[in-house]
Design a protein around this motif. Structure first.
Motif, PDB file in Angstrom:
ATOM      1  N   UNK A 547      11.609  20.261  64.733  1.00 50.01           N
ATOM      2  CA  UNK A 547      10.480  19.410  64.343  1.00 50.01           C
ATOM      3  C   UNK A 547      11.018  18.083  63.822  1.00 50.01           C
ATOM      4  N   UNK A 548      10.733  17.016  64.534  1.00 50.41           N
ATOM      5  CA  UNK A 548      11.115  15.685  64.070  1.00 50.41           C
ATOM      6  C   UNK A 548      10.085  15.167  63.066  1.00 50.41           C
ATOM      7  N   UNK A 552       6.104  15.997  62.343  1.00 52.80           N
ATOM      8  CA  UNK A 552       5.622  16.538  61.065  1.00 52.80           C
ATOM      9  C   UNK A 552       4.526  15.669  60.472  1.00 52.80           C
ATOM     10  N   UNK A 553       4.682  14.334  60.575  1.00 55.37           N
ATOM     11  CA  UNK A 553       3.687  13.416  60.008  1.00 55.37           C
ATOM     12  C   UNK A 553       2.374  13.444  60.787  1.00 55.37           C
ATOM     13  N   UNK A 554       2.414  13.808  62.061  1.00 57.06           N
ATOM     14  CA  UNK A 554       1.208  13.824  62.895  1.00 57.06           C
ATOM     15  C   UNK A 554       1.036  15.199  63.539  1.00 57.06           C
ATOM     16  N   UNK A 688       2.951  27.670  54.582  1.00 60.54           N
ATOM     17  CA  UNK A 688       3.739  26.511  54.187  1.00 60.54           C
ATOM     18  C   UNK A 688       2.839  25.428  53.621  1.00 60.54           C
ATOM     19  N   UNK A 689       3.465  24.423  52.999  1.00 62.68           N
ATOM     20  CA  UNK A 689       2.700  23.299  52.476  1.00 62.68           C
ATOM     21  C   UNK A 689       2.371  22.314  53.588  1.00 62.68           C
ATOM     22  N   UNK A 690       2.223  21.065  53.231  1.00 65.19           N
ATOM     23  CA  UNK A 690       1.839  20.051  54.219  1.00 65.19           C
ATOM     24  C   UNK A 690       3.042  19.465  54.958  1.00 65.19           C
ATOM     25  N   UNK A 691       4.284  19.801  54.494  1.00 65.43           N
ATOM     26  CA  UNK A 691       5.492  19.266  55.141  1.00 65.43           C
ATOM     27  C   UNK A 691       5.933  20.240  56.220  1.00 65.43           C
TER      28      UNK A 691
END
Length: 871
Positions: A547-548, A552-554, A688-691
Motif C-alpha cells: 500500500x503506497x 492510503x490517503x485515497x 484498523x484505524x484510518x491509516x
C-alpha cells in the motif's frame, strides 16, 4: 703315457661362452693341466677338476647374463605393463567395461554433486571475513506456556549493549528487516531489496568496497549500492556523489559501491544499504513509543571482541533486557543470547528454547546418500569382477605357473580398478558440468565447479584413490588367491560359497535403493498432506500488493473505482500479509485467566471487508460490519484462540487488551498464515484505524480473466501512483512458497532414488549377462529335454527376485525407523501406511524382473545346437 681327452661337454661350454681365439687358448691351458692331473691323481679325479675349472671360468659370464636377463623392471615399466593389460581387457570386454565405467560415473556424479552442495552449505557466510565472530542477537521468551525464540528485538537493545558491555564487542549494529524499495533516478524507477544499517554494519560484514569507504552511512541521507545496481542505474558513470530518491520521500546521496554478495550468504539479496538514522526519521514512532522495551521491531547484530569467546559474550548479555522491562514484561522471562553467524544456515531451528538443528540434518542425509550411491557403484564393479572369476581363473593360473607372484596379480587387478575409476571420474566431471545448471535450479543454489580450488583436486585424487581401493580390493584379493594347479588341471570350481558375497552385495544395493524409494514416497505424502490441509480461506483469485501513501490517503476512492471498473469483487488491507504473521501482542486478560500466565498472540488489524475479501469461514457470531460502530472495539478470534481461552461460546465475552475492553463478536476457522506443517497459533483480528498501511489483498472479479483484471488494476493504480512500479503477487504463489524446502528435498531424494535404482539395475543386468553365459550349456540341455522359454526365464530370474525380496524385508524396518523420526519434527504429519512398503517392494521387484528378463529371454531363445556344439 698316451694323451687322454677331457670331458667334451665342458669343452663345448667354453666355446659357447667365449670367442674362438680365447676359447682355444683357454682349452689348451686347461688340457695341459688336465694331462698333468691324470698322471698325478688319476683319470676320474682329473675329469671332475677339469669341469670345476671350466665352471669357475664361466661363472662371471653366467652371472652377467643372468643379471641382464632377469633384472627387475623399473616401477614405471611395471605400471605401464599393468595399465596396458588393463586397457586390453577393457577393450576386449566392451559391455562389461561400459557397465562398470557407466555405473561408477553415475555414482561419482551423484557423489560430486552432493559434495558440491555440502561444500556450499558448510561454507555459508564464509564470504564475510569475521563470520566466526559475528552473531545475531536473539531472545528467548516464555509465551502461552512455551519458550519461543525470536530474532526481533527492541530498538533500544543495541545501544544498551554498547553502553553496558562495550569492551565485550567490537561492533553492535541495529538493522531493519530487508524489504523492497523503489529507487528513482529521473524517469528510471527500479525496485530492489535493501536494508537499513547502523554505520558499522558494512565494516562488520566486511563488504568489499568497489568505490567509496565504509564510513558512507554516517550521513543520514546517504545510500550504498551493490555493484550491479550501480551499473543498472548509472551505467559506466561514477555514481559517487550522485543523488537518488528512495520511494518518493527522501533524496539520498550515493556514498559507496560494494561487490555483490554471493548466493551462499544470508545477505545475498541485499542490493541497497541505507542508514539506520534514516529509518528512524521515516518511523518517528520508534523514538516516541511509551514502552520502548516492549516492542520488538528491529534486528541486532554484533561482532565479539577478539579477546573473548562467543559463549562468554552471550552469557554476559543474557539479562540485559530483563533488567530494563516492566514487571508485566518480566513475566516473559526474557533471555538475550548470541546466535553465531556460522550457525545461521545449518542450525537455525529452535524448539522450546533449545537449538534443535535445522539444515544440518539434510547435510547429513545427502552426505549419507552420496556415500551409499557411490558404494552401490563400487558394488557393481566387485560383483561383475567376481562373477567373471571363472573366465579369469585360467589367466591367473597360467600367470602363476610362469612365475607371477600374488602381489603382482593384486597390483594388476588394482591397475584395472584404477583405470576404470579414472575413466569414470573423467566421465563424471563431464556429467557434473552438464547437470550443474539444472541441479542449481532444483536445489536453489548457484554452485560453480571448483576448478581453481587446490583442495578440490586433492580431494578428487583422494576420492579416486579411495574409490579404486574400495572397488578393486575384493576382486584383487579374491582372484589372486586361485591355486594354479587346480585351475590348469580343470578341477577348479568357484563353488556355491563364492556366490554368497555377491548375493550379499546385491541385497545391500537394493536395500539402499528401496529405502530411498520409500523415503521419496513419504516426503511426497507429507507435502501433499500439508497442501491438502484446510487453510481457512479461499485463495483462488486473491492478489496481494503493498500500500503506497497515495493509495492510503485515497483508499475509499481507489477501492470504489476498482469495483466500478469490474476489476475486483472486494479489497481489504491488513498490517500483516495473509500468508504470514508480522505482528504479535501481549497484555491480554480475560475471565478465568491464570494471573501468572504470560501470553503473546498474532494480532492483525484489518479493514471491515477483510473477511469478505479473503473468504474466511465464520463458525460462530458474525463478521465485521460498518453498520456497527462498536466493531472498532471488537475482536474476531480463530478456533485455536477459542480453544486456548476455554470458552464454549466466546461470542459476547470481554477480552481486555492493555486494560481496554474488547468484545468478541465472532469465531472464524483457523487461517493458515504460517507453516502448514505446524499448528495454527491462537490469533485475533480487530479493525484498523484510518491509516491504511500494510498489505492489500484484492479478490479478482470471477467473470473476468486474471489478465484482464490485472490490466485494469494497473491502469487505475498508475492513475494514483504514477511514479512507482506496479508490483503484485498471487496469494497461491506466496502460499506455495511455504513448501519449497520440503519440495526441494523431495525432488532431490526422488532423483537420487532413481539413480540408485539405475545403478543397481546396471549391476543386475551385468550379472544376469554373465550368469546366462555361464549356464549356456545347461540351458541348451534343458531345451533339448523340453524346457520352455517360460521355464528357462523362471530359472534365470528367480535367484535375483529372491535377493530383491530379501532386500525389501531388510529395507522396510530401516525406512520406517528413520522416517518416523523425521516425521516427528512436524506437528501436522502423515501416518506411514503399510501399502507404501508394498508399493516400493513391488516397484523394485518389477524393475529387477524387467532388467533380468532381457538377458534371460535372450539366453532362452538361443539354438541349443550352438550351445552344445563344443560337447
Amino acid at each position: 703315457m698316451k694323451s687322454v681327452n677331457p670331458p667334451p661337454f665342458a669343452t663345448r661350454l667354453l666355446h659357447w661362452f667365449y670367442a674362438s681365439p680365447q676359447a682355444e687358448e683357454l682349452e689348451g691351458d686347461l688340457d695341459e693341466l688336465f694331462q698333468q692331473r691324470v698322471r698325478e691323481v688319476g683319470l676320474k679325479q682329473a675329469r671332475w677338476r677339469y669341469v670345476r675349472d671350466v665352471v669357475s671360468l664361466l661363472r662371471p659370464s653366467l652371472m652377467k647374463r643372468k643379471e641382464k636377463r632377469y633384472s627387475k623392471p623399473t616401477h614405471t615399466t611395471m605400471l605401464r605393463n599393468y595399465l596396458t593389460i588393463a586397457w586390453r581387457n577393457l577393450r576386449k570386454n566392451t559391455a562389461y567395461s561400459f557397465i562398470n565405467i557407466g555405473g561408477l560415473a553415475v555414482g561419482m556424479t551423484v557423489a560430486m554433486l552432493i559434495g558440491l552442495w555440502i561444500y556450499d552449505e558448510v561454507s555459508f557466510n564464509q564470504y564475510h571475513p569475521n563470520y566466526d565472530r559475528i552473531a545475531q542477537v536473539m531472545q528467548h521468551g516464555t509465551f502461552n506456556g512455551k519458550v519461543d525464540s525470536q530474532v526481533a528485538n527492541p530498538g533500544v537493545l543495541g545501544p544498551e549493549i554498547r553502553a553496558k558491555y562495550g569492551p565485550t564487542f567490537k561492533y553492535v549494529v541495529q538493522a531493519s528487516w530487508p524489504g523492497s524499495y523503489i529507487l528513482s533516478l529521473g524517469d528510471n524507477h527500479v525496485s530492489k531489496e535493501g536494508i537499513y544499517f547502523e554505520p558499522d554494519g558494512p565494516v562488520m560484514l566486511g563488504l568489499r568496497m568497489r568505490q567509496g569507504t565504509y564510513s558512507g552511512l554516517k550521513d543520514p541521507y546517504s545510500i550504498m549500492l551493490s555493484e550491479s545496481v550501480a551499473k543498472s542505474l548509472f551505467g559506466t558513470q561514477n555514481p559517487l556523489g550522485k543523488t537518488l530518491k528512495v520511494g518518493r520521500k527522501y533524496a539520498v546521496k550515493v556514498t559507496g559501491v560494494y561487490e555483490d554478495l554471493p548466493y551462499n550468504t544470508s545477505f545475498r539479496n541485499v542490493k541497497v544499504i541505507m542508514p539506520w538514522a534514516l529509518w528512524l526519521i521515516d518511523n518517528p514512532w520508534a523514538k516516541t513509543m511509551r514502552n520502548p522495551w516492549g516492542s520488538n521491531f528491529s534486528q541486532t547484530f554484533a561482532q565479539v571482541a577478539d579477546h573473548i569467546t562467543m559463549e562468554e559474550a552471550s552469557g554476559r548479555i543474557k539479562n540485559v533486557k530483563l533488567a530494563n522491562v516492566s514487571k508485566e514484561e518480566a513475566r516473559y522471562n526474557w533471555v538475550v543470547f548470541l546466535h553465531p553467524m556460522r550457525k545461521w544456515e545449518l542450525y537455525s531451528e529452535f524448539k522450546n528454547g533449545v537449538n534443535t538443528g535445522g539444515q544440518i540434518k539434510y547435510v547429513w542425509l545427502f552426505g549419507i546418500i552420496g556415500i551409499f550411491v557411490l558404494v552401490l557403484a563400487c558394488i557393481n564393479f566387485m560383483n561383475l569382477a567376481t562373477a567373471r572369476s571363472e573366465k579369469r581363473a585360467k589367466e591367473v593360473g597360467i600367470r602363476k605357473a610362469v612365475g607371477s607372484v600374488r602381489s603382482q596379480l593384486i597390483n594388476q587387478f588394482f591397475a584395472e580398478s584404477y583405470l576404470v575409476v579414472s575413466l569414470a571420474f573423467l566421465v563424471a566431471v563431464l556429467l557434473v558440468l552438464v547437470l550443474l545448471p539444472p541441479f542449481n535450479e532444483i536445489a536453489d543454489k548457484k554452485i560453480e565447479f571448483l576448478w581453481a580450488h587446490p583442495q578440490f583436486w586433492l580431494m578428487s585424487l583422494a576420492f579416486i584413490g579411495m574409490t579404486g581401493l574400495l572397488a578393486g580390493s575384493y576382486p584383487a584379493f579374491y582372484l589372486s588367491s586361485f591355486q594354479p594347479l587346480s585351475v590348469l588341471k580343470g578341477t577348479f570350481r568357484v563353488g556355491k560359497w563364492a556366490a554368497i558375497p555377491r548375493k550379499a552385495l546385491v541385497v545391500l544395493q537394493f536395500t539402499v535403493s528401496i529405502v530411498l524409494i520409500i523415503g521419496t514416497i513419504i516426503v511426497y505424502q507429507q507435502i501433499q498432506h500439508a497442501k491438502n490441509r484446510p487453510i481457512g480461506y479461499n485463495r483462488n483469485g486473491l492478489v496481494t500488493m503493498g500500500v503506497e501513501k497515495e493509495i492510503s490517503d485515497h483508499f475509499d476512492a481507489f477501492r470504489a473505482e476498482l469495483k466500478s471498473a469490474g476489476a475486483i469483487e472486494e479489497l481489504a488491507v491488513s498490517n500483516s500479509p495473509l500468508t504470514g504473521v508480522w505482528n504479535t501482542n501481549g497484555g491480554f486478560d480475560w475471565a478465568g485467566k491464570d494471573p501468572n500466565l504470560a501470553v503473546d498472540f498474532p494480532n492483525a488489524n484489518v479493514t471491515y471487508e477483510w473477511g469478505k475479501t479473503v473468504g474466511w469461514k465464520v463458525k460462530q457470531g458474525r463478521d465485521f460490519s460498518r453498520e456497527f460502530a462498536t466493531d472498532s472495539s471488537a475482536f474476531i478470534i480463530n478456533e485455536a484462540m477459542k480453544q486456548f481461552l476455554g470458552f464454549k461460546n466466546p461470542v459476547g465475552k470481554i477480552l481486555k487488551w492493555d486494560n481496554k475492553p474488547y468484545t468478541i463478536i465472532g469465531v472464524v476457522s483457523d487461517i493458515m498464515a504460517e507453516s502448514p506443517f505446524y499448528p495454527v497459533r491462537p490469533s485475533l483480528y480487530h479493525i484498523t484505524g484510518s491509516d491504511y498501511q500494510g498489505n492489500m489483498v484484492l479478490r479478482l472479479h470471477a467473470a473476468k480473466s486474471p489478465n484482464q483484471s490485472i490490466a485494469l488494476i494497473e491502469q487505475i493504480w498508475r492513475k494514483y501512483v504514477p511514479n512507482v512500479p506496479f508490483q503484485y503477487e498471487f496469494v497461491h504463489q506466496q502460499y506455495g512458497a511455504k513448501f519449497k524446502s520440503e519440495e526441494r528435498i523431495g525432488t532431490l531424494s526422488a532423483y537420487f532414488a532413481v539413480l540408485a535404482i539405475f545403478i543397481s539395475c546396471l549391476g543386475i543386468f551385468g550379472m544376469a549377462s554373465f550368469v546366462a553365459e555361464q549356464r549356456t550349456k545347461e540351458i541348451g540341455i534343458r531345451k533339448v529335454l523340453g524346457a520352455s522359454v517360460i521355464n528357462l526365464w523362471q530359472l534365470l530370474t528367480k535367484d535375483f527376485a529372491v535377493l530383491v525380496l530379501v532386500a525389501c524385508v531388510i529395507a522396510s524396518p530401516i525406512a520406517w525407523y528413520y522416517l518416523t523420526d523425521w516425521l516427528r519434527e512436524y506437528d501436522y504429519r502423515v501416518t506411514i501406511s503399510w501399502w507404501v512398503f508394498v508399493v516400493a517392494a513391488a516397484g523394485a521387484l518389477l524393475i529387477t524382473l524387467i532388467t533380468v528378463s532381457f538377458q534371460s529371454i535372450k539366453a532362452a531363445l538361443v539354438n541349443p545346437v550352438k550351445s552344445l556344439r563344443s560337447e
